[in-house]
Design an enzyme around this catalytic site. Structure first.
Site, PDB file in Angstrom:
ATOM      1  N   TYR A  76       6.505 -12.322  -1.830  1.00 43.65           N
ATOM      2  CA  TYR A  76       5.685 -11.145  -1.557  1.00 43.65           C
ATOM      3  C   TYR A  76       5.217 -11.154  -0.100  1.00 43.65           C
ATOM      4  O   TYR A  76       5.903 -11.680   0.768  1.00 43.65           O
ATOM      5  CB  TYR A  76       4.541 -11.025  -2.597  1.00 43.65           C
ATOM      6  CG  TYR A  76       4.233  -9.574  -2.735  1.00 43.65           C
ATOM      7  CD1 TYR A  76       5.137  -8.709  -3.357  1.00 43.65           C
ATOM      8  CD2 TYR A  76       3.099  -9.030  -2.147  1.00 43.65           C
ATOM      9  CE1 TYR A  76       4.917  -7.344  -3.382  1.00 43.65           C
ATOM     10  CE2 TYR A  76       2.876  -7.666  -2.173  1.00 43.65           C
ATOM     11  CZ  TYR A  76       3.789  -6.831  -2.789  1.00 43.65           C
ATOM     12  OH  TYR A  76       3.571  -5.491  -2.791  1.00 43.65           O
ATOM     13  N   ARG A 156       5.615   4.616   1.563  1.00 40.54           N
ATOM     14  CA  ARG A 156       4.755   3.888   2.502  1.00 40.54           C
ATOM     15  C   ARG A 156       4.763   2.420   2.095  1.00 40.54           C
ATOM     16  O   ARG A 156       3.868   1.940   1.404  1.00 40.54           O
ATOM     17  CB  ARG A 156       3.333   4.490   2.472  1.00 40.54           C
ATOM     18  CG  ARG A 156       2.444   4.031   3.591  1.00 40.54           C
ATOM     19  CD  ARG A 156       1.254   3.260   3.067  1.00 40.54           C
ATOM     20  NE  ARG A 156       1.645   2.031   2.413  1.00 40.54           N
ATOM     21  CZ  ARG A 156       0.881   1.308   1.623  1.00 40.54           C
ATOM     22  NH1 ARG A 156      -0.306   1.691   1.322  1.00 40.54           N
ATOM     23  NH2 ARG A 156       1.310   0.168   1.080  1.00 40.54           N
ATOM     24  N   LYS A 174       6.181  -7.368  -7.198  1.00 40.63           N
ATOM     25  CA  LYS A 174       4.911  -7.293  -7.948  1.00 40.63           C
ATOM     26  C   LYS A 174       5.080  -7.795  -9.382  1.00 40.63           C
ATOM     27  O   LYS A 174       4.192  -8.444  -9.917  1.00 40.63           O
ATOM     28  CB  LYS A 174       4.385  -5.861  -7.945  1.00 40.63           C
ATOM     29  CG  LYS A 174       3.866  -5.416  -6.590  1.00 40.63           C
ATOM     30  CD  LYS A 174       2.369  -5.662  -6.420  1.00 40.63           C
ATOM     31  CE  LYS A 174       1.943  -5.482  -4.985  1.00 40.63           C
ATOM     32  NZ  LYS A 174       0.538  -5.286  -4.752  1.00 40.63           N
ATOM     33  N   GLU A 245       2.634   1.859  -6.798  1.00 42.01           N
ATOM     34  CA  GLU A 245       2.684   1.032  -5.588  1.00 42.01           C
ATOM     35  C   GLU A 245       3.295   1.793  -4.431  1.00 42.01           C
ATOM     36  O   GLU A 245       4.377   2.383  -4.572  1.00 42.01           O
ATOM     37  CB  GLU A 245       3.610  -0.165  -5.823  1.00 42.01           C
ATOM     38  CG  GLU A 245       2.992  -1.342  -6.495  1.00 42.01           C
ATOM     39  CD  GLU A 245       1.878  -2.003  -5.715  1.00 42.01           C
ATOM     40  OE1 GLU A 245       0.978  -2.499  -6.386  1.00 42.01           O
ATOM     41  OE2 GLU A 245       1.891  -2.054  -4.471  1.00 42.01           O
ATOM     42  N   ASP A 246       2.678   1.710  -3.302  1.00 42.70           N
ATOM     43  CA  ASP A 246       3.291   2.128  -2.041  1.00 42.70           C
ATOM     44  C   ASP A 246       3.869   3.544  -2.039  1.00 42.70           C
ATOM     45  O   ASP A 246       4.957   3.801  -1.500  1.00 42.70           O
ATOM     46  CB  ASP A 246       4.346   1.087  -1.610  1.00 42.70           C
ATOM     47  CG  ASP A 246       3.667  -0.189  -1.096  1.00 42.70           C
ATOM     48  OD1 ASP A 246       2.422  -0.277  -1.212  1.00 42.70           O
ATOM     49  OD2 ASP A 246       4.347  -1.075  -0.571  1.00 42.70           O
ATOM     50  N   ASP A 268      -2.458   0.242  -7.224  1.00 35.32           N
ATOM     51  CA  ASP A 268      -2.911  -1.035  -6.662  1.00 35.32           C
ATOM     52  C   ASP A 268      -3.347  -0.899  -5.207  1.00 35.32           C
ATOM     53  O   ASP A 268      -4.263  -1.602  -4.771  1.00 35.32           O
ATOM     54  CB  ASP A 268      -1.814  -2.090  -6.786  1.00 35.32           C
ATOM     55  CG  ASP A 268      -2.339  -3.466  -6.447  1.00 35.32           C
ATOM     56  OD1 ASP A 268      -3.395  -3.847  -6.989  1.00 35.32           O
ATOM     57  OD2 ASP A 268      -1.735  -4.154  -5.605  1.00 35.32           O
ATOM     58  N   ASP A 269      -2.718  -0.017  -4.454  1.00 39.26           N
ATOM     59  CA  ASP A 269      -3.103   0.137  -3.042  1.00 39.26           C
ATOM     60  C   ASP A 269      -4.527   0.695  -2.927  1.00 39.26           C
ATOM     61  O   ASP A 269      -5.255   0.348  -2.004  1.00 39.26           O
ATOM     62  CB  ASP A 269      -2.126   1.066  -2.319  1.00 39.26           C
ATOM     63  CG  ASP A 269      -0.708   0.545  -2.441  1.00 39.26           C
ATOM     64  OD1 ASP A 269      -0.468  -0.583  -1.987  1.00 39.26           O
ATOM     65  OD2 ASP A 269       0.140   1.238  -3.034  1.00 39.26           O
ATOM     66  N   ASN A 409      -0.760  -5.008   6.639  1.00 39.43           N
ATOM     67  CA  ASN A 409       0.431  -5.840   6.391  1.00 39.43           C
ATOM     68  C   ASN A 409       1.673  -5.164   6.951  1.00 39.43           C
ATOM     69  O   ASN A 409       1.690  -3.938   7.079  1.00 39.43           O
ATOM     70  CB  ASN A 409       0.631  -6.004   4.874  1.00 39.43           C
ATOM     71  CG  ASN A 409      -0.470  -6.812   4.231  1.00 39.43           C
ATOM     72  OD1 ASN A 409      -0.906  -7.808   4.764  1.00 39.43           O
ATOM     73  ND2 ASN A 409      -0.932  -6.353   3.090  1.00 39.43           N
TER      74      ASN A 409
HETATM   75  P1  NAI Z   1      -2.228   4.838   4.482  1.00 38.11           P
HETATM   76  O1  NAI Z   1      -1.007   5.338   5.124  1.00 38.11           O
HETATM   77  O2  NAI Z   1      -2.713   5.499   3.246  1.00 38.11           O
HETATM   78  O3  NAI Z   1      -3.444   4.865   5.543  1.00 38.11           O
HETATM   79  C1  NAI Z   1      -3.360   4.481   6.880  1.00 38.11           C
HETATM   80  C2  NAI Z   1      -4.568   5.053   7.587  1.00 38.11           C
HETATM   81  O4  NAI Z   1      -4.592   4.546   8.911  1.00 38.11           O
HETATM   82  C3  NAI Z   1      -4.575   6.567   7.672  1.00 38.11           C
HETATM   83  O5  NAI Z   1      -5.862   7.052   7.366  1.00 38.11           O
HETATM   84  C4  NAI Z   1      -4.297   6.831   9.142  1.00 38.11           C
HETATM   85  O6  NAI Z   1      -4.914   8.010   9.613  1.00 38.11           O
HETATM   86  C5  NAI Z   1      -4.937   5.610   9.763  1.00 38.11           C
HETATM   87  N1  NAI Z   1      -4.448   5.386  11.116  1.00 38.11           N
HETATM   88  C6  NAI Z   1      -3.189   5.482  11.592  1.00 38.11           C
HETATM   89  N2  NAI Z   1      -3.184   5.268  12.916  1.00 38.11           N
HETATM   90  C7  NAI Z   1      -4.465   5.031  13.270  1.00 38.11           C
HETATM   91  C8  NAI Z   1      -5.092   4.769  14.496  1.00 38.11           C
HETATM   92  N3  NAI Z   1      -4.399   4.691  15.638  1.00 38.11           N
HETATM   93  N4  NAI Z   1      -6.416   4.587  14.512  1.00 38.11           N
HETATM   94  C9  NAI Z   1      -7.126   4.652  13.364  1.00 38.11           C
HETATM   95  N5  NAI Z   1      -6.590   4.913  12.168  1.00 38.11           N
HETATM   96  C10 NAI Z   1      -5.262   5.098  12.131  1.00 38.11           C
HETATM   97  O7  NAI Z   1      -2.014   3.307   4.219  1.00 38.11           O
HETATM   98  P2  NAI Z   1      -2.869   2.356   3.257  1.00 38.11           P
HETATM   99  O8  NAI Z   1      -2.306   2.348   1.901  1.00 38.11           O
HETATM  100  O9  NAI Z   1      -4.292   2.684   3.373  1.00 38.11           O
HETATM  101  O10 NAI Z   1      -2.541   0.931   3.886  1.00 38.11           O
HETATM  102  C11 NAI Z   1      -2.970   0.613   5.186  1.00 38.11           C
HETATM  103  C12 NAI Z   1      -2.635  -0.835   5.491  1.00 38.11           C
HETATM  104  O11 NAI Z   1      -3.394  -1.675   4.627  1.00 38.11           O
HETATM  105  C13 NAI Z   1      -1.160  -1.198   5.287  1.00 38.11           C
HETATM  106  O12 NAI Z   1      -0.715  -1.980   6.357  1.00 38.11           O
HETATM  107  C14 NAI Z   1      -1.169  -2.014   4.029  1.00 38.11           C
HETATM  108  O13 NAI Z   1      -0.165  -2.995   4.028  1.00 38.11           O
HETATM  109  C15 NAI Z   1      -2.540  -2.662   4.105  1.00 38.11           C
HETATM  110  N6  NAI Z   1      -3.006  -3.082   2.796  1.00 38.11           N
HETATM  111  C16 NAI Z   1      -3.533  -4.329   2.679  1.00 38.11           C
HETATM  112  C17 NAI Z   1      -3.902  -4.816   1.464  1.00 38.11           C
HETATM  113  C18 NAI Z   1      -4.520  -6.169   1.383  1.00 38.11           C
HETATM  114  O14 NAI Z   1      -4.820  -6.767   2.354  1.00 38.11           O
HETATM  115  N7  NAI Z   1      -4.739  -6.727   0.212  1.00 38.11           N
HETATM  116  C19 NAI Z   1      -3.676  -4.051   0.237  1.00 38.11           C
HETATM  117  C20 NAI Z   1      -3.211  -2.686   0.464  1.00 38.11           C
HETATM  118  C21 NAI Z   1      -2.871  -2.244   1.709  1.00 38.11           C
END
Ligand code: NAI
Length: 563
Positions: A76, A156, A174, A245-246, A268-269, A409
């Site tokens: 993962y 995504r 997963k 997911e994603d 899960d996200d 991530n």
């Molecule tokens: P998403 O696509 O739903 O949200 C991304 C957000 O970042 C959007 O609101 C976007 O407007 C914002 N964004 C993009 N460029 C930006 C910038 N320059 N400045 C400020 N904001 C900006 O994605 P999601 O699902 O929210 O995931 C985001 C990240 O979190 C991914 O990398 C994912 O891998 C990570 N993640 C980590 C987890 C963990 O640590 N356990 C679990 C789930 C997600």
């Protein structure tokens, strides 16, 4: 078929504590681990583990369940990111079902057809114990059942964007964690990828890409496919937990809202991430000696992860006596345009509206930190290195122990590294990341300090398993809140002192048992699901859950040999 029958027969493993590990299994495991360790690149290790799983399900899961800290990063996050980018060229068999945009009208047949063929293979190879204790009717009933389905449309994938059909790697990864962490049998888990095309030109132009070569399906046609999938799943497997997911965030929030009350499902996200991050925050407050109600959290990124976390933190804050609105006002968000605030209400996506507070608009993160004065900064933006030295030092200037969680991530997208956060705060940071980082030795006293990893695997396998065990009619947000609070309490003071924020990943099975019990009890207390006969106390739940976990090292015979 009744729920009691499902819960009492489906997951039975009467020989759980019976058989010691056989010598031959130990030998082959030793050999397999040595071969794995000899590989130098992460992707080779990923491929090796996938092949190992295909060839010998039992020893693979024995290894993964007993060494999650070592092996999990290669099935993962972070390796699964590279694996999904290169999925079309990897020598791995697909271990899930594709439902494509061309399957409209025959989604149910495809699901059942896949299950009938794949299930037989898995049942034959995963092992089954308790010879003679299950009669033929029970076996055939169990053979029909899917406990967990993980579904993605690959729009995504982590922070890597649209990877189309390559997103299958996420669903496959997963379900491996469901088995390794919570003990759900491999043959009860169904990885699904909705192949609705991709807008990723690089993949579309790649001759080896195996997904549909078309633009992503959208609008009514997309909704109709998702709807047919959910209807068929519900008709075929009413008590199966469906984990989303994603998905891209526009679809993720809509899909969750549409289906969350129609059967057991969660995203899960949005929800799993919320629980793990709230648990990290609660553990952090044991270090900073802060009160939850007094925290002010700034989220960098306002998508699925951020908004899900914000809503769950607000829910937890409400329990301290504040109103919902007061709690929401402790959480501030930045998106790609800047600070989410009232003056932007006209052009905000609906999931951000509740967090548009009466604060002056700021375009950049540093200005937002100065305006909001947060105690905690959470990165969920997918923008690698966004927490630069000025940002981190600004947090340290405001807080004796700044809480900084760069959660994006895979590793390349992390808003800062552990080493940077330590260096720029003179070792004061309270840190959790999404992808793992190495420990470092603190300059001032030579003490080894560990970064916490906010790994969703602490929560979703237990939660999903609890929903399946109790036949939950739906999965509500307060279950995630309960799981987060319980997880933080499971972290010992010694672990907290060393910076871990979570229990040792190598104890994940024990953690999962405790969380599963907690959530099962809550599901039953809320009237959302039912307990098996003779299970009512916490201790009885713990015993029941432990005795129903898939335990590969005691699976000494195959179903084939029984039939
Ligand atoms: P998403 O696509 O739903 O949200 C991304 C957000 O970042 C959007 O609101 C976007 O407007 C914002 N964004 C993009 N460029 C930006 C910038 N320059 N400045 C400020 N904001 C900006 O994605 P999601 O699902 O929210 O995931 C985001 C990240 O979190 C991914 O990398 C994912 O891998 C990570 N993640 C980590 C987890 C963990 O640590 N356990 C679990 C789930 C997600």
């Amino acid at each position: 078929m009744t729920m009691a029958f499902w819960t009492e027969t489906l997951l039975r493993d009467d020989a759980l504590h019976k058989a010691p590990t056989s010598t031959s299994m130990t030998r082959s495991m030793t050999h397999a681990l040595a071969s794995f360790r000899a590989l130098t690149s992460a992707i080779e290790r990923y491929v090796y583990l996938r092949q190992w799983c295909r060839e010998d399900v039992k020893t693979f899961y024995e290894a993964l369940a007993s060494r999650p800290r070592e092996l999990m990063p290669f099935v993962y996050t972070p390796t699964v990111g590279e694996a999904c980018e290169r999925y079309h060229e990897l020598p791995c068999d697909v271990n899930g079902v594709y439902i494509t945009a061309n399957d409209v009208g025959r989604v149910g047949a495809k699901l059942r057809g896949y299950w009938a063929s794949e299930r037989a293979w898995l049942r034959a190879t995963e092992g089954s114990s308790g010879k003679g204790r299950r009669n033929a009717r029970e076996i055939s009933f169990a053979d029909e059942r899917v406990a967990i389905a993980v579904v993605t449309d690959g729009e995504r994938v982590l922070g890597l964007g649209d990877l189309g059909a390559n997103g299958m790697g996420i669903s496959e990864g997963k379900v491996m964690l469901y088995t390794a962490c919570a003990g759900v049998r491999p043959s009860q888990c169904l990885p699904v990828c909705l192949d609705v095309g991709t807008n990723n030109v690089r993949l579309l132009e790649n001759p080896n890409y195996k997904g549909l070569r078309r633009e992503r399906l959208k609008g009514a046609a997309y909704d109709a496919l998702v709807d047919e999938f959910m209807r068929e799943m519900r008709a075929w497997q009413p008590s199966c937990l469906v984990q989303f997911e994603d998905f891209g965030n526009a679809n993720a929030f809509r899909i969750l809202e549409k289906y969350r009350t129609t059967g057991p499902c969660f995203n899960d996200d949005i929800q799993g991430t919320a629980a793990i991050t709230l648990a990290a925050l609660l553990s952090s407050l044991r270090i900073t000696k802060g009160e939850l109600a007094k925290q002010k959290i700034l989220f960098y990124g306002a998508g699925e992860a951020g908004v899900g976390i914000g809503e769950l933190i607000a829910m937890a804050m409400q329990k301290t006596g504040m109103s919902h609105q007061q709690a929401l006002e402790r959480c501030y968000f930045m998106d790609s345009k800047g600070l989410v605030c009232k003056s932007r209400l006209g052009d905000l996506q609906s999931h951000k509206v509740a967090f548009a507070h009466d604060v002056e608009f700021k375009q950049d993160l540093l200005s937002a930190i100065e305006a909001v004065r947060p105690t905690a900064l959470i990165g969920v933006s997918t923008i690698g290195s966004a927490f630069d030295e000025k940002v981190v030092r600004a947090m340290a200037a405001l807080n004796e122990r700044p809480i900084i969680f760069p959660l994006s991530n895979p590793t390349s997208k992390a808003e800062c590294t552990f080493e940077q956060a330590m260096r720029w705060t003179d070792g004061k940071v309270v840190f959790a990341s999404g992808s793992p980082f190495d420990s470092i030795t603190r300059a001032r006293d030579g003490v080894e300090v560990f970064p916490a990893q906010a790994n969703n695997a602490y929560v979703f396998p237990a939660l999903g398993y609890a929903a399946a065990l109790t036949g939950a009619s739906q999965v509500t947000d307060d279950l995630f809140l309960a799981a987060a609070e319980a997880l933080s309490k499971l972290t010992t003071d010694a672990e907290i002192d060393a910076g871990h924020l979570f229990p040792d990943m190598n104890s994940i099975r024990d953690v999962s048992v405790a969380l599963t019990a907690e959530v099962c009890e809550m599901i039953v207390a809320k009237g959302l699901g039912s307990a098996p006969r003779a299970v009512s106390s916490h201790a009885e739940w713990l015993t029941y859950i432990k005795s129903h976990m898939y335990n590969p090292d005691s699976e000494t015979e195959t179903l084939q040999s029984k039939l």
